[in-house]
Design a protein around this motif. Structure first.
Motif, PDB file in Angstrom:
ATOM      1  N   CYS A 780       0.540  -0.987   0.095  1.00  0.00           N
ATOM      2  CA  CYS A 780       0.429   0.033  -0.078  1.00  0.00           C
ATOM      3  C   CYS A 780       0.955   0.687  -0.024  1.00  0.00           C
ATOM      4  CB  CYS A 780      -0.798   0.396   1.427  1.00  0.00           C
ATOM      5  SG  CYS A 780      -2.240  -1.561   1.338  1.00  0.00           S
ATOM      6  N   LEU A 781       0.023   2.290  -0.336  1.00  0.00           N
ATOM      7  CA  LEU A 781       1.196   3.696  -0.698  1.00  0.00           C
ATOM      8  C   LEU A 781       0.218   4.782   0.119  1.00  0.00           C
ATOM      9  CD1 LEU A 781       4.331   4.912  -2.138  1.00  0.00           C
ATOM     10  CD2 LEU A 781       1.780   5.386  -3.726  1.00  0.00           C
ATOM     11  N   CYS A 782       1.272   5.217   1.460  1.00  0.00           N
ATOM     12  CA  CYS A 782       0.424   6.773   1.163  1.00  0.00           C
ATOM     13  C   CYS A 782       1.806   7.734   1.001  1.00  0.00           C
ATOM     14  CB  CYS A 782       0.110   6.740   2.626  1.00  0.00           C
ATOM     15  SG  CYS A 782      -1.289   5.716   3.421  1.00  0.00           S
ATOM     16  N   ILE A 783       1.217   8.839   0.298  1.00  0.00           N
ATOM     17  CA  ILE A 783       1.625  10.239   0.272  1.00  0.00           C
ATOM     18  C   ILE A 783       1.648  11.113   1.121  1.00  0.00           C
ATOM     19  CG2 ILE A 783       2.754  11.760  -1.486  1.00  0.00           C
ATOM     20  CD1 ILE A 783       3.066   9.476  -2.999  1.00  0.00           C
ATOM     21  N   LEU A 784       2.125  12.193   2.211  1.00  0.00           N
ATOM     22  CA  LEU A 784       1.982  13.011   2.864  1.00  0.00           C
ATOM     23  C   LEU A 784       2.633  14.634   1.865  1.00  0.00           C
ATOM     24  CD1 LEU A 784       0.506  14.301   5.525  1.00  0.00           C
ATOM     25  CD2 LEU A 784       2.486  13.830   6.405  1.00  0.00           C
ATOM     26  N   ARG A 785       1.559  15.382   2.170  1.00  0.00           N
ATOM     27  CA  ARG A 785       2.035  16.707   2.176  1.00  0.00           C
ATOM     28  C   ARG A 785       1.739  18.205   2.842  1.00  0.00           C
ATOM     29  NH1 ARG A 785       0.771  19.077  -4.270  1.00  0.00           N
ATOM     30  NH2 ARG A 785       2.722  21.518  -3.707  1.00  0.00           N
ATOM     31  N   MET A 786       2.592  18.680   3.467  1.00  0.00           N
ATOM     32  CA  MET A 786       1.902  19.837   3.950  1.00  0.00           C
ATOM     33  C   MET A 786       2.149  20.800   3.513  1.00  0.00           C
ATOM     34  SD  MET A 786       1.519  17.886   6.913  1.00  0.00           S
ATOM     35  CE  MET A 786       1.799  19.107   8.155  1.00  0.00           C
ATOM     36  N   MET A 787       1.033  21.740   3.518  1.00  0.00           N
ATOM     37  CA  MET A 787       0.791  22.896   2.979  1.00  0.00           C
ATOM     38  C   MET A 787       1.624  24.023   3.173  1.00  0.00           C
ATOM     39  SD  MET A 787       0.173  21.683  -0.192  1.00  0.00           S
ATOM     40  CE  MET A 787       0.319  23.066  -1.039  1.00  0.00           C
ATOM     41  N   ASP A 788       1.559  23.751   4.899  1.00  0.00           N
ATOM     42  CA  ASP A 788       2.360  24.969   5.773  1.00  0.00           C
ATOM     43  C   ASP A 788       3.861  24.496   5.852  1.00  0.00           C
ATOM     44  OD1 ASP A 788       1.384  23.148   7.181  1.00  0.00           O
ATOM     45  OD2 ASP A 788       0.127  23.624   8.744  1.00  0.00           O
ATOM     46  N   GLY A 789       4.299  24.010   5.636  1.00  0.00           N
ATOM     47  CA  GLY A 789       5.682  23.310   5.382  1.00  0.00           C
ATOM     48  C   GLY A 789       5.752  23.472   7.072  1.00  0.00           C
ATOM     49  N   LEU A1027      -4.938  24.059  -0.353  1.00  0.00           N
ATOM     50  CA  LEU A1027      -5.035  23.388   0.906  1.00  0.00           C
ATOM     51  C   LEU A1027      -4.321  23.744   2.244  1.00  0.00           C
ATOM     52  CD1 LEU A1027      -6.280  20.229   0.510  1.00  0.00           C
ATOM     53  CD2 LEU A1027      -7.966  22.433   0.071  1.00  0.00           C
ATOM     54  N   HIS A1028      -4.647  24.421   3.304  1.00  0.00           N
ATOM     55  CA  HIS A1028      -4.114  24.387   4.524  1.00  0.00           C
ATOM     56  C   HIS A1028      -3.738  23.659   5.333  1.00  0.00           C
ATOM     57  CE1 HIS A1028      -4.888  28.832   3.960  1.00  0.00           C
ATOM     58  NE2 HIS A1028      -6.217  28.588   2.984  1.00  0.00           N
ATOM     59  N   CYS A1029      -4.460  22.204   5.393  1.00  0.00           N
ATOM     60  CA  CYS A1029      -4.519  21.045   6.066  1.00  0.00           C
ATOM     61  C   CYS A1029      -3.717  20.423   5.565  1.00  0.00           C
ATOM     62  CB  CYS A1029      -5.843  20.593   6.417  1.00  0.00           C
ATOM     63  SG  CYS A1029      -6.615  19.969   5.286  1.00  0.00           S
ATOM     64  N   PRO A1030      -2.738  19.171   6.042  1.00  0.00           N
ATOM     65  CA  PRO A1030      -2.161  18.731   5.425  1.00  0.00           C
ATOM     66  C   PRO A1030      -3.437  17.535   4.542  1.00  0.00           C
ATOM     67  CG  PRO A1030      -2.087  18.161   7.777  1.00  0.00           C
ATOM     68  CD  PRO A1030      -3.210  19.405   7.431  1.00  0.00           C
ATOM     69  N   VAL A1031      -2.409  16.498   3.631  1.00  0.00           N
ATOM     70  CA  VAL A1031      -3.341  16.391   2.430  1.00  0.00           C
ATOM     71  C   VAL A1031      -2.383  14.605   2.817  1.00  0.00           C
ATOM     72  CG1 VAL A1031      -4.065  16.528   0.372  1.00  0.00           C
ATOM     73  CG2 VAL A1031      -3.537  18.117   1.127  1.00  0.00           C
ATOM     74  N   VAL A1032      -3.150  13.836   2.011  1.00  0.00           N
ATOM     75  CA  VAL A1032      -2.177  12.356   2.124  1.00  0.00           C
ATOM     76  C   VAL A1032      -3.267  11.543   0.982  1.00  0.00           C
ATOM     77  CG1 VAL A1032      -1.644  10.372   3.302  1.00  0.00           C
ATOM     78  CG2 VAL A1032      -1.985  11.799   4.699  1.00  0.00           C
ATOM     79  N   LEU A1033      -2.363  11.167   0.253  1.00  0.00           N
ATOM     80  CA  LEU A1033      -2.655  10.417  -1.128  1.00  0.00           C
ATOM     81  C   LEU A1033      -2.576   9.200  -0.706  1.00  0.00           C
ATOM     82  CD1 LEU A1033      -1.112  12.291  -3.981  1.00  0.00           C
ATOM     83  CD2 LEU A1033      -3.476  12.917  -3.945  1.00  0.00           C
ATOM     84  N   ILE A1034      -4.086   8.519  -0.929  1.00  0.00           N
ATOM     85  CA  ILE A1034      -3.610   6.937  -0.474  1.00  0.00           C
ATOM     86  C   ILE A1034      -4.061   5.832  -0.705  1.00  0.00           C
ATOM     87  CG2 ILE A1034      -6.254   7.249   0.624  1.00  0.00           C
ATOM     88  CD1 ILE A1034      -4.040   5.670   3.350  1.00  0.00           C
ATOM     89  N   ARG A1035      -3.731   4.541  -1.084  1.00  0.00           N
ATOM     90  CA  ARG A1035      -4.476   3.528  -1.716  1.00  0.00           C
ATOM     91  C   ARG A1035      -3.571   2.063  -1.405  1.00  0.00           C
ATOM     92  NH1 ARG A1035      -7.353   3.625  -6.954  1.00  0.00           N
ATOM     93  NH2 ARG A1035      -7.477   2.053  -7.628  1.00  0.00           N
ATOM     94  N   GLY A1036      -4.248   1.362  -1.349  1.00  0.00           N
ATOM     95  CA  GLY A1036      -4.392   0.626  -0.624  1.00  0.00           C
ATOM     96  C   GLY A1036      -3.540  -0.847  -2.212  1.00  0.00           C
TER      97      GLY A1036
END
Length: 1047
Positions: A780-789, A1027-1036
């Motif tokens: 499975c795969l998760c990619i986390l993006r933090m838009m507020d650094g 987006l202001h919040c964290p975003v997670v791209l996720i795939r099983g």
């Protein structure tokens, strides 16, 4: 033979060199380097000689003898040294460890080593001073006093075992229990103490024992969590035992004064006055040093031996009329037979009550071990001295009980007029009638004041000189009090130095050649005086017995636990022990605690558990290689192996994550995010891929520093550094090799590559190929993006998509975090020194995942059915305290005609999954064409990566491909145009609905094999931007992780 140049002495300093094959003295490093090539002059030389290097002339060298620094090389190399004691002395107190040459130094060519100093060639931390010179130049200090096994252990233990119970209570126990049961009581006590002594001997011989006695042994065997409470309780028990024995002495002195009608104040205050004066004198003896204390103990020992001899001689002296009046008739078989059987009297007349009265006499077996720091050879002295003390004191108790039982009747009046005249014995009651004495009146009225059952002074009356028995009582009580007064500070000093508890470090300081704990002496004195002034210690006496029994139990359990864990480090040189006898000793000690005084046992365990909870909560930074660590390893290994035989089941699925964090302290948000749903639930492995060119510059202690950083952050994760040529190669190997059996990652988590536009084409290919390899490995795969650094640095750092900045719903450029600049430093090894240092919490950067999320929403865009991982992760998050009030909203794709039906079906599915997600939103406009400005911005963002091959005449696509193979051809751009538009449209929906969410999870699109890497990166960027919040791209991995069946 030649002359060598010393770096310490300069070029002009010449050193005399002597070759010797003398084996005397332990080999040691020489602080002066010698030319290794000189040793090759004789080609036939097979065994390298011992080389002695000295700055002194030959006559001075001869006088120094064994003080000269020796350095013997092995057969393989002049740098490769033979085994030496100093290499293993790093943990010994006041002992400077010497280091071996490093493996790097041994692997270097001979030419690289020739002509350089030993320190320069890789011998780490080699001392540069001559210890012998320091000793000769400085003032000669007198060596500290050290004791052998007789004076230091055996005599000390015998004095503490021979307490006032021997003189004042043993005759009473013999009267009530009879000779046979008294022997049984003695032997039962001996079994407990002997088993404990065997355990002490095993622990004491499993490595060097320094000061601290029982506390040191337990703490180093079972760890600080158990050792700390026992050290505190044991120190306090020794201080109370000092007070008890001092009060016992003071009561005897008061009784003597009362015989001569001498009073100072009254009965109670006389005990207090004498007790305080006595313990003050004992304190002064202790402060004078162990040498004076030892001489005082020897004096007490001699007095006791004389007292015993006086008693034995007295049993053979024909009794006078006065002695017969008090029930003493010498050795007689009828008295012996009469006293064989028990005669229980009073409310305390029972076997276990007599056992409880006698057993405190056995608590002295730890007296020798408690001063282990003052022994010449604790490993030899403690076993031999303790066992010999138990043997001789057991013989003395058995002999005294059988001799007094064969000489004295149970009841006598002490009245000389009770002698019988003639042979008239009518109406006479008692065994004394056969000896011509009539004690019938006092026997029937039960007011006899003499005899075995009524007087505590029987031993003095039987002996030749009663005052010698009184002197023995004084010696026994004072020696025990002095022994406990010395033991308590020694143990407490060791506890204070370990810094397990706060506010007690003041008492750790030692003074003088023997490192005497003067401050701890004064503390023990204050405690003893306080309880002496109470002058009523019967309740405290029960606690003391339980404290010592608890110590015995844990000593035995330490031995058992160390044996049962099969740790290679458990190698005691004392072999006469058994793990099962040690377990028996531990269990029987606990049983006796409750049989003697159950309420005192409960108090003892409450105190132990309270102190244990404190230490376990604070987790002191000590590592003593305890058997608990070995046991934990055994359990983990056993469960891991047994788990390998269990088939996977969907109900037991856990997202076991391999997180590509690089140095974890540079990406705390990534660490905190994964830790939020894996802590106490599943496996987490932080993978740090180190580029091959950076491996040499990586500090050796980086790994330890990063592990400490995670521990301080309370992250339950493993840290695995891996050296590779590229991100993809390292990730591929970690995907294959991480984990153990079933404890193997099934989910890869990485940060979003926000600086992909500024990266090289190879770096982009590396990143996307890592995603491809993840799916190829069925992960499975998760990619986390933090838009507020939030400190997502280096390769996976924050960067706002410039294409969407003018949009009012997107964060403005001016709000970018300062950490944006770190995008230009892609090296994963750029770890600040203070980040990996052990300096508390000053390097702990707080992230959004450590905040209470309140009632914000977690928005899940379940675009594609991946098996349920997209739903499982937010569910696990909501089980955390920081997220439990967050509301989960599920967004699905649908059409307007079947919107309600689709929502109901999804709600029904979520209820079957028992996820408690009730808010389902159907996106009916997901297929609508995106806004023209957003679409054009997407086109502009990928424009630098397009070939524009159809617009270039005279140049074939193949030629353009050869020069820039990573770019997007016009044909490929058109082929994926619809997919690109849907990504832009989905981003518009996400920004519209989830601007105020605490977390957004979006189904990750699976890349096509023919999709260009740059285009795929643009899709990921487009989906998550704005987006202001964290975003997670996720795939099983397309396999079920949720089920609504119960089997």
């Amino acid at each position: 033979m030649g002359q060598f140049t010393s770096k310490r002495g300069g070029l002009g300093t010449l050193h005399r060199v002597r070759f010797s094959t003398n084996e005397e003295g332990p080999p040691r490093y020489s602080p002066n380097h010698f030319d290794a090539s000189r040793q090759q002059q004789d080609g036939n030389l097979q065994i390298p000689p011992t080389i002695v290097v000295s700055d002194m002339d030959s006559s001075a060298l001869e006088r120094r003898g064994s003080r000269a620094e020796l350095r013997r090389s092995s057969l393989y190399s002049t740098l490769d040294l033979v085994p030496q004691l100093e290499h293993y002395a790093g943990t010994l107190p006041r002992k400077q460890a010497r280091s071996r040459p490093s493996l790097e130094a041994l692997r270097r060519a001979f030419e690289d080593v020739e002509g350089t100093s030993t320190t320069d060639s890789g011998v780490n931390s080699l001392p540069t001073t001559d210890n012998g010179n320091e000793e000769s130049q400085g003032p000669q200090e007198k060596a500290p006093t050290r004791f052998g096994w007789i004076i230091g252990v055996m005599v000390r233990c015998m004095l503490n075992i021979w307490g006032v119970i021997l003189f004042l209570r043993l005759s009473l126990i013999t009267s009530q229990a009879g000779i046979l049961l008294t022997w049984l009581i003695i032997l039962m006590s001996v079994i407990v103490t002997s088993v404990t002594a065997l355990s002490i001997s095993a622990i004491a011989t499993n490595g060097r024992v320094v000061s601290g006695g029982a506390y040191f042994m337990i703490s180093r065997s079972l760890g600080p969590e158990i050792g700390g409470p026992i050290g505190m309780v044991f120190s306090f028990a020794n201080a109370l035992a000092c007070a008890l024995n001092t009060v016992g002495f003071a009561e005897v002195v008061r009784d003597l004064m009362m015989e001569f009608n001498v009073y100072m104040v009254d009965e109670i205050n006389d005990v207090r006055i004498v007790g305080v004066i006595t313990v003050t004198v004992l304190l002064l003896i202790s402060l004078a040093g162990m040498e004076w204390e030892s001489k005082t103990q020897i004096l007490f020992f001699l007095v006791l031996l004389i007292s015993f001899s006086n008693y034995i001689v007295g049993t053979f002296i024909p009794p006078t009329t006065e002695k017969q009046a008090v029930g003493i008739f010498g050795y007689r078989s009828d008295i012996f037979v009469e006293n064989l059987t028990p005669d229980w009297r009073g409310p305390d007349g029972s076997f276990f009550q007599m056992f409880a009265i006698f057993f405190p006499s056995a608590i002295g077996i730890l007296s020798g071990a408690n001063i282990s720091g003052d022994l010449k050879d604790p490993a030899t002295a403690i076993p031999k001295g303790t066992l010999m003390a138990i043997f001789w004191t057991t013989i003395s108790y058995l002999v005294i009980s059988v001799t007094v039982g064969a000489c004295v009747v149970r009841d006598a009046s002490g009245n000389l007029t009770n002698i019988l005249t003639g042979n008239i014995t009518d109406g006479c009651v008692g065994l004394a009638c056969k000896m011509g004495w009539n004690f019938t009146e006092c026997i029937q009225s039960k007011n006899c004041t003499y005899g075995l059952a009524n007087s505590s002074k029987v031993l003095g009356q039987v002996s030749g000189l009663s005052y010698l028995i009184t002197a023995g009582v004084f010696a026994a009580s004072l020696s025990s009090a002095l022994g406990f007064l010395v033991s308590a500070p020694k143990v407490f000093q060791c506890l204070c130095r370990d810094k397990i508890y706060p506010y007690i470090g003041f008492f750790a300081k030692g003074y003088g050649k023997n490192d005497e704990p003067l401050r701890a002496y004064l503390l023990c004195y204050v405690i003893a005086v306080a309880f002496i002034l109470i002058a009523e210690l019967n309740t405290i006496a029960a606690l003391i017995s339980n404290f010592f029994l608890c110590s015995y139990s844990l000593i035995n359990f330490s031995c058992f636990h160390a044996s049962i864990t099969n740790s290679p480090g458990w190698r005691p040189s004392f072999h006469y022990y058994s793990k099962w006898t040690a377990l028996f000793g531990a269990v029987i000690s606990v049983v006796l605690m409750f049989l003697f005084t159950w309420w005192a046992a409960l108090i003892t365990f409450c105190v132990i558990f309270f102190l244990f909870g404190y230490v376990n909560y604070n987790k002191p930074k000590v590592n003593w290689g305890s058997s608990v660590q070995a046991g934990t390893y055994n359990m983990a290994l056993s469960y891991s192996v047994s788990l390998s035989g269990v088939e996977d089941h969907v109900k037991n699925f856990r997202p076991q994550c391999l997180v590509l964090t690089g140095p974890p302290n540079q990406r705390p948000a990534l660490v905190d995010f994964v830790g939020s749903f894996t802590k106490h639930i599943s496996l987490m492995v932080c993978g740090d891929i180190i580029m091959e060119q950076d491996r040499q510059t990586r500090p050796q202690d980086t790994t330890d520093g990063l592990v400490k950083w995670m521990n301080r952050r309370k992250v339950r994760s493993f840290y695995t550094p891996f050296t590779a040529d590229s991100l993809r190669a390292g990730a591929r190997h970690l995907l294959q090799a991480s984990g153990l059996g079933k404890l193997k990652p099934n989910t890869l988590v990485l940060g979003f590559k926000a600086n992909w536009r500024d990266s090289s084409p190879e770096s982009i290919e590396d990143y996307t190929n890592t995603i491809y390899d993840t799916f190829d490995s069925n992960y499975c795969l998760c990619i986390l993006r933090m838009m507020d650094g939030l400190d997502i640095t280096d390769q996976f750092d924050f960067e706002v998509n410039q294409g969407f900045e003018p949009d009012e719903s997107v964060e403005n450029d001016n709000q970018q975090s300062p950490e944006r600049e770190s995008d230009l430093t892609p090296s994963p090894l750029a770890v600040r020194a203070d980040d990996i240092s052990d300096k508390g919490d000053s390097d702990q950067i707080k992230t959004v995942f450590q905040n209470d999320q309140g009632k914000k929403t977690i928005d899940v865009y379940w675009i594609a059915d991946d098996g349920g991982l997209t739903l499982l992760v937010p569910y696990l998050l909501t089980r955390r305290k920081r997220w439990h009030r967050s509301k989960v909203r599920v967004f699905i794709v649908g059409d307007e005609q079947n919107m309600e039906e689709g929502r109901n079906e999804m709600i029904a599915l979520l209820k079957r999954f028992r996820l408690d997600f009730n808010d389902v939103i159907v996106m009916t406009d997901s297929e609508r064409r995106p806004l023209a400005k957003n679409l054009s911005r997407f086109v502009d963002s990928v424009a630098p990566f397009r070939l524009y091959d159809e617009q270039q005449e005279g140049v074939s696509v193949q030629e353009l491909r050869q020069s820039t193979p990573w770019k997007i051809s016009d044909k490929e751009f058109e082929a994926f145009k619809l997919k690109s538009e849907r990504k832009v449209r989905l981003n518009e929906i996400i920004r519209k609905n989830s601007q105020h969410a605490s977390l957004v999870l979006v189904s990750l699109p699976v890349p096509h094999s023919d999709c260009p890497s740059v285009l795929y990166m643009a899709w990921l960027d487009t989906l998550t931007c704005g987006l202001h919040c964290p975003v997670v791209l996720i795939r099983g991995n397309q396999q079920n992780v949720l089920t609504y069946y119960c089997q």
